[in-house]
Design an enzyme around this catalytic site. Sequence first.
Site, short mmCIF file in Angstrom:
data_model
loop_
_atom_site.label_atom_id
_atom_site.label_comp_id
_atom_site.label_asym_id
_atom_site.label_seq_id
_atom_site.Cartn_x
_atom_site.Cartn_y
_atom_site.Cartn_z
N ASP A 32 0.85 -1.19 0.00
CA ASP A 32 0.00 0.00 0.00
C ASP A 32 0.89 1.24 0.00
O ASP A 32 1.89 1.28 0.71
CB ASP A 32 -0.90 -0.02 1.24
CG ASP A 32 -2.03 0.98 1.15
OD1 ASP A 32 -1.74 2.20 1.11
OD2 ASP A 32 -3.19 0.57 1.13
N ASN A 88 -13.09 -3.50 2.72
CA ASN A 88 -14.03 -2.38 2.82
C ASN A 88 -14.95 -2.47 1.60
O ASN A 88 -14.48 -2.48 0.47
CB ASN A 88 -13.30 -1.04 2.83
CG ASN A 88 -12.41 -0.88 4.04
OD1 ASN A 88 -12.77 -1.28 5.12
ND2 ASN A 88 -11.23 -0.32 3.84
N GLN A 95 -14.30 2.41 1.40
CA GLN A 95 -13.71 1.99 0.13
C GLN A 95 -13.51 3.22 -0.75
O GLN A 95 -14.45 3.99 -0.96
CB GLN A 95 -14.61 0.97 -0.58
CG GLN A 95 -13.99 0.40 -1.84
CD GLN A 95 -14.86 -0.65 -2.51
OE1 GLN A 95 -15.99 -0.92 -2.09
NE2 GLN A 95 -14.34 -1.24 -3.57
N VAL A 97 -11.11 2.99 -3.67
CA VAL A 97 -10.84 2.48 -5.02
C VAL A 97 -11.85 1.37 -5.25
O VAL A 97 -11.89 0.40 -4.49
CB VAL A 97 -9.39 1.96 -5.16
CG1 VAL A 97 -9.17 1.37 -6.55
CG2 VAL A 97 -8.39 3.07 -4.88
N HIS A 101 -10.36 -5.05 -3.04
CA HIS A 101 -8.99 -5.27 -2.56
C HIS A 101 -9.03 -5.66 -1.09
O HIS A 101 -9.81 -5.12 -0.31
CB HIS A 101 -8.10 -4.05 -2.79
CG HIS A 101 -8.66 -2.75 -2.30
ND1 HIS A 101 -9.70 -2.09 -2.91
CD2 HIS A 101 -8.31 -1.99 -1.23
CE1 HIS A 101 -9.97 -0.97 -2.26
NE2 HIS A 101 -9.14 -0.88 -1.22
N HIS A 103 -6.99 -5.90 2.33
CA HIS A 103 -5.86 -5.34 3.06
C HIS A 103 -5.28 -6.43 3.97
O HIS A 103 -6.03 -7.06 4.71
CB HIS A 103 -6.29 -4.17 3.95
CG HIS A 103 -6.84 -3.00 3.23
ND1 HIS A 103 -6.11 -1.85 3.01
CD2 HIS A 103 -8.07 -2.79 2.67
CE1 HIS A 103 -6.85 -0.98 2.36
NE2 HIS A 103 -8.05 -1.53 2.15
#
Length: 115
Positions: A32, A88, A95, A97, A101, A103
């Site tokens: 990240d 998320n 969220q 993007v 995804h 994390h």
Amino acid sequence: MTDSDCLFCRFVAGEPAPDVVHETATTLAFRDINPQAPTHVLVVPKAHHRDAAALAAAEPAVMADLVASAAEVARAEGLGDGYRLVLNTGEGAGQTVFHVHLHVLGGRAMQWPPG
């Protein structure tokens, strides 16, 4: 399926090239750029899906690959004492993007609730 306006789809294509730490046929894991823990890696499916619910509905096997890749990242990063996986889903959950995804967070004690 890709979205040319999606940052993570561009990462999957290698433009710009993220700091990749793990890759499979269906997933890509990279550090990240704004880490929230000493280890903060994002694992994304290579195919574009807006959020976790969309991925689970369309490609449940890829959702399983996402979690398996996250576990491999945690192992490779030395997070054997514990780590957190976060998905998320939606703007209200943070969220930012809209390409699902996962994390992978670790390297320090995690508090609960996360906030």
